[in-house]
Design a protein around this motif. Structure first.
Motif, mmCIF file in Angstrom:
data_model
loop_
_atom_site.group_PDB
_atom_site.id
_atom_site.type_symbol
_atom_site.label_atom_id
_atom_site.label_comp_id
_atom_site.label_asym_id
_atom_site.label_seq_id
_atom_site.Cartn_x
_atom_site.Cartn_y
_atom_site.Cartn_z
ATOM 1 N N SER A 29 0.782 -1.221 -0.047
ATOM 2 C CA SER A 29 0.113 0.073 -0.190
ATOM 3 C C SER A 29 0.657 1.318 -0.115
ATOM 4 O O SER A 29 0.646 2.362 -0.908
ATOM 5 N N ARG A 33 1.045 4.146 -3.008
ATOM 6 C CA ARG A 33 0.788 5.433 -2.602
ATOM 7 C C ARG A 33 1.804 6.303 -3.276
ATOM 8 O O ARG A 33 1.645 7.399 -3.608
ATOM 9 N N ARG A 34 3.094 6.079 -2.956
ATOM 10 C CA ARG A 34 4.210 6.761 -3.311
ATOM 11 C C ARG A 34 4.279 6.931 -4.919
ATOM 12 O O ARG A 34 4.593 8.203 -5.753
ATOM 13 N N ASP A 37 1.634 9.315 -6.459
ATOM 14 C CA ASP A 37 1.825 10.656 -6.331
ATOM 15 C C ASP A 37 2.066 11.311 -7.461
ATOM 16 O O ASP A 37 3.305 11.040 -8.255
ATOM 17 N N TRP A 63 -4.104 -1.541 -7.588
ATOM 18 C CA TRP A 63 -3.880 -0.535 -6.754
ATOM 19 C C TRP A 63 -4.640 0.931 -7.199
ATOM 20 O O TRP A 63 -4.239 1.344 -8.367
ATOM 21 N N ASP A 66 -4.153 6.060 -3.858
ATOM 22 C CA ASP A 66 -4.193 6.601 -2.474
ATOM 23 C C ASP A 66 -3.552 5.210 -1.488
ATOM 24 O O ASP A 66 -3.629 5.105 -0.257
ATOM 25 N N GLY A 67 -3.182 4.195 -2.380
ATOM 26 C CA GLY A 67 -2.629 2.909 -1.773
ATOM 27 C C GLY A 67 -3.727 1.815 -1.474
ATOM 28 O O GLY A 67 -3.360 1.093 -0.621
ATOM 29 N N SER A 68 -4.983 2.107 -1.566
ATOM 30 C CA SER A 68 -6.004 1.218 -1.565
ATOM 31 C C SER A 68 -6.141 0.028 -2.543
ATOM 32 O O SER A 68 -5.910 0.346 -3.812
#
Length: 267
Positions: A29, A33-34, A37, A63, A66-68
């Motif tokens: 996750s 997310r990284r 971005d 994915w 937002d990492g979800s």
């Protein structure tokens, strides 16, 4: 450590593919997310990780930025299919996702189609917080709900230009009626075979396009009796075709294009 990637888009719906067949899967996750971005990473609406699979050409894990995690992505599925078909010199491929086995075909003219499977129409499968008719939700505007492996909530409006998607999208996404949140669609019916669609994507915000959202919107329109079984869906980023006979799988068709490829030095 570096990580190779390919970035593609389908009608403006941009996604990143990371092929890890024969290798370990480093995506968590936090990593997703990284990478998602748009200022410090690659940026995407969805990330698709391609993995080894025993009963299909590959398994694909998705994915959000937002990492979800999510179970399905029609645009990225078609991007992976396009890549694997070119690699194998074939015109069809079967992929596995959490949605199940997905059959993808290269159509005449170059469009890629995928059978996204049957929509789930009962309240438990969307899911909703309590039992109700998914054809008419108890929310102002009386939207329709379904699941295409992820939740969808569709509003039909007379004039799409007056809808503030940035205001209403996050309100509906996080409404208590949706325990796992929801994608939100605002649809103006042009005619029975043509709609204009704007999207607020769960975990991503306003999107230029979304394959599963196009499918969810058309399913809602057909259930309401507003649309025929083959519909051109005009999103902010372009147009795709969705076909549903009211009982079988939903077929999503459109072109995909490579934007760039490269490596991430640190992730």
């Amino acid at each position: 450590m570096t990580l190779s990637f390919v970035k593609m888009h389908a009608h403006g719906d941009d996604f990143v593919i990371i092929d890890r067949r024969g290798q370990t899967d480093p995506i968590t996750s936090a990593v997703a997310r990284r990478l998602g971005d748009r200022n410090r990473g690659i940026g995407f609406n969805q990330l698709a990780v391609v993995l080894d699979c025993e009963d299909a050409a590959a398994r694909v894990v998705f994915w959000n930025p937002d990492g979800s995690p999510l179970d399905t992505c029609g645009s990225a599925t078609r991007g992976v299919a396009d890549t694997l078909m070119r690699e194998a010199g074939s015109s069809s491929v079967v992929l596995r996702s959490n949605r199940g086995l997905l059959t993808c075909v290269r159509e005449e003219g170059g469009a890629i189609s995928v059978d996204m499977g049957k929509p789930s129409l009962d309240w438990q499968s969307v899911p909703l917080a309590e039992a109700m008719d998914t054809l008419n939700l108890p929310i102002a505007g009386s939207p329709v709900a379904c699941s295409m492996g992820n939740p969808h909530c569709t509003f039909f409006v007379d004039d799409l230009s007056v809808i503030d998607v940035a205001e209403w999208g996050p309100r509906i996404e996080t409404d208590p009626l949706f325990p796992k949140k929801t994608n939100v669609h605002f649809v103006q019916v042009i005619d029975r075979s043509h709609i204009r669609l704007r999207i607020w994507e769960r975990g991503g915000g306003i999107a230029q396009g979304s394959g599963s959202c196009c499918c969810g919107a058309v399913v809602g329109g057909i259930r309401r009796g507003l649309l025929d079984e083959r519909v051109q869906v005009q999103c902010d980023g372009g147009t795709v075709s969705v076909q549903w006979d009211g009982s079988g799988g939903v077929i999503l068709s459109g072109r995909v294009e490579t934007v760039l490829q490269g490596t991430v030095a640190q992730y």
